[in-house]
Design a protein around this motif. Structure first.
Motif, PDB file in Angstrom:
ATOM      1  N   GLY A   1      -5.505  -8.892  10.664  1.00  0.00           N
ATOM      2  CA  GLY A   1      -4.424  -9.129   9.727  1.00  0.00           C
ATOM      3  C   GLY A   1      -3.596  -7.884   9.486  1.00  0.00           C
ATOM      4  N   THR A   2      -3.066  -7.762   8.276  1.00  0.00           N
ATOM      5  CA  THR A   2      -2.216  -6.632   7.915  1.00  0.00           C
ATOM      6  C   THR A   2      -2.562  -6.160   6.508  1.00  0.00           C
ATOM      7  OG1 THR A   2      -0.509  -8.091   7.013  1.00  0.00           O
ATOM      8  CG2 THR A   2      -0.280  -7.455   9.332  1.00  0.00           C
ATOM      9  N   SER A   3      -2.057  -4.962   6.182  1.00  0.00           N
ATOM     10  CA  SER A   3      -2.243  -4.432   4.830  1.00  0.00           C
ATOM     11  C   SER A   3      -0.985  -3.680   4.417  1.00  0.00           C
ATOM     12  CB  SER A   3      -3.460  -3.507   4.761  1.00  0.00           C
ATOM     13  OG  SER A   3      -3.247  -2.348   5.538  1.00  0.00           O
ATOM     14  N   LEU A   4      -0.836  -3.487   3.117  1.00  0.00           N
ATOM     15  CA  LEU A   4       0.336  -2.821   2.553  1.00  0.00           C
ATOM     16  C   LEU A   4      -0.067  -1.495   1.915  1.00  0.00           C
ATOM     17  CD1 LEU A   4       1.750  -6.063   1.003  1.00  0.00           C
ATOM     18  CD2 LEU A   4       2.959  -4.697   2.700  1.00  0.00           C
ATOM     19  N   SER A   5       0.641  -0.440   2.304  1.00  0.00           N
ATOM     20  CA  SER A   5       0.376   0.899   1.793  1.00  0.00           C
ATOM     21  C   SER A   5       1.519   1.359   0.898  1.00  0.00           C
ATOM     22  CB  SER A   5       0.208   1.889   2.948  1.00  0.00           C
ATOM     23  OG  SER A   5      -0.955   1.586   3.700  1.00  0.00           O
TER      24      SER A   5
END
Length: 476
Positions: free
Chosen positions: A298-302
């Motif tokens: 998936g993805t993540s937000l920084s």
């Protein structure tokens, strides 16, 4: 009165309507917080990490930036022109607050699989935004014709199902298929407790040694090779070729397909359009060794470090808003991504979504529970839920290219042990090249910020999307 501007850059995954939902979240947040102007921008998923690096070097990075799961290491390595870290760990920025600008803090409610994957030394660095895992899909009519009455959950059961389908009445072209893609190696290795790199998969220290010839990888590779040699696995000859493995299932040329949980809606659409009954199960695992969980994707937000306090609070508040129970549940409904918070999952449960759409429950169960009858060692039992830490290394996409190319050669007749011993040398070179190329600058080039071309965006506009549109994207 001027508004506080918060720029949020996300990867446009090109699924129909994908950015519409992101833009709507921005609009809803702005309406709720009139002192803020959140600008959500969708970036080309092939190039967005380089765009972020270029903006950082120019001194104007976005307040929030999204990265694929295998780019977590690159996000950690990214720096500003003065050499300081580009991003601040989100848990550190939240600093234990219960709410930010009135938006409840969702970090304590994240499911363990997401929290663990994006944590370093116990500290959450980014908030998961997209959560997927791998699943097996089956044409239940074909399985039942062959005398198979339940979904296979282990490698041995998949083999037995393939043998039964091949020997049964009106067998398909091949019993099973899946794409030659790195995510399946990651899942198979993680579920057996193996590692792709040293230093606890790059989590207790920087990865300095790659290993693509471990017993865990070779167990998976040889099982896959046997299925192919016995005439059970459909090898399209291309890497990764999601499109043709989907088409094979859609055209009923195979009885089973392993793919991402993100494909639930597409597979439901294919089954409905063809009038067949669909089965959905967890990613099959090696039942001869203890089960250690699977690595999520998936993805993540920084969040960018050093922001003005008002901008940082706006960025954090927007992330909490985007992950509140309602928005978390809606994201799951629309895109098949599993909910990343317990509250989002519980809301879907309370509303009867999973009862009405049982296919959608499987991915969450897969990352939140141990499989029935799996061998679970005492360390794993202590964790209650399967751990999901995965590998952390530079140029993960390059590493995946090495393993998939090696597997392609094995499927074309190469010796498995010899070819993956060569692959280990190649992967080591990839790792060392990354470490050399980031000295002094962090990852800033297309090579150090490589994004694998993991899907053909165009094929969604064809047959598959026509079918999904008939479902109104809700999996009904």
């Amino acid at each position: 009165m001027s508004k506080t501007v918060v720029d949020v850059w996300v990867a446009d995954l090109t699924f129909p309507g994908y950015m519409d939902r992101w833009l709507k979240l921005g609009e809803e947040f702005n309406a709720k917080h009139p002192d803020y102007q959140v600008n959500v921008v969708g970036k080309d998923f092939r190039l967005f990490p380089v765009d972020i690096a270029d903006a950082a070097r120019a001194g104007n990075p976005p307040a929030v930036a999204e990265y694929y799961f295998y780019l977590v290491h690159q996000a950690r390595d990214s720096v500003k022109p003065d050499g300081s870290p580009l991003f601040v760990p989100i848990e550190r920025a939240v600093a234990g607050r219960d709410e930010i600008l009135g938006e409840p803090n969702v970090l304590p409610d994240l499911i363990a699989a997401g929290r663990e994957y994006y944590s370093i030394n116990g500290e959450l660095t980014a908030i998961p935004s997209v959560g997927t895992t791998s699943l097996i899909y089956a044409n239940l009519d074909m399985l039942e014709q062959a005398g198979i009455t339940k979904m296979p959950v282990t490698w041995d059961e998949v083999t037995a199902a393939c043998e039964a389908v091949a020997a049964g009445p009106n067998p398909p072209e091949k019993p099973i298929t899946w794409s030659n893609h790195g995510t399946f190696f990651q899942q198979a290795v993680a579920s057996q407790g193996g590692q792709l790199v040293n230093n606890d998969n790059g989590r207790s220290g920087r990865a300095t040694k790659a290993d693509l010839s471990s017993k865990e990888i070779l167990a998976f590779v040889k099982w896959w090779q046997r299925l192919h040699a016995d005439g059970h696995y459909l090898w399209t000859g291309k890497i990764p070729d999601w499109e043709n493995t989907y088409k094979a299932f859609d055209e009923q040329r195979v009885a089973m397909r392993i793919s991402s949980s993100n494909d639930v809606n597409y597979m439901v659409a294919a089954a409905k359009a063809s009038g067949v009954r669909l089965g959905v199960g967890i990613m099959p695992y090696n039942s001869h060794v203890p089960y250690h969980g699977n690595a999520i994707a998936g993805t993540s937000l920084s969040v960018t470090a050093g922001l003005d306090k008002a901008v940082e609070d706006g960025a954090l508040a927007f992330l909490m808003f985007a992950h509140n129970p309602r928005n978390d549940a809606n994201r799951h409904k629309f895109n098949s991504f599993f909910p990343v918070t317990h509250a989002g999952y519980n809301l879907l449960e309370e509303e009867g979504w999973f009862d009405e759409h049982p296919y959608h429950r499987v991915a969450s169960d897969h990352v939140m529970k141990f499989p029935p009858n799996a061998i679970v060692d005492e360390t794993a039992k202590a964790n209650i839920v399967p751990p999901s830490t995965g590998a952390m290394m530079g140029d993960f996409a390059g590493n995946q290219d090495v393993m998939t190319n090696a597997m392609g050669d094995v499927l074309n007749g190469a010796d498995a042990e010899e070819r993956f011993a060569e692959a280990t040398i190649e992967a080591q070179t990839v790792l060392e090249t990354y470490e050399r190329n980031i000295q002094g600058t962090g990852p800033v080039t297309e090579e150090t910020l490589r994004v694998e071309y993991f899907r053909d965006a165009e094929w969604y506009s064809g047959l598959v999307m026509e079918k999904v549109q008939q479902l109104d994207y809700d999996g009904k």
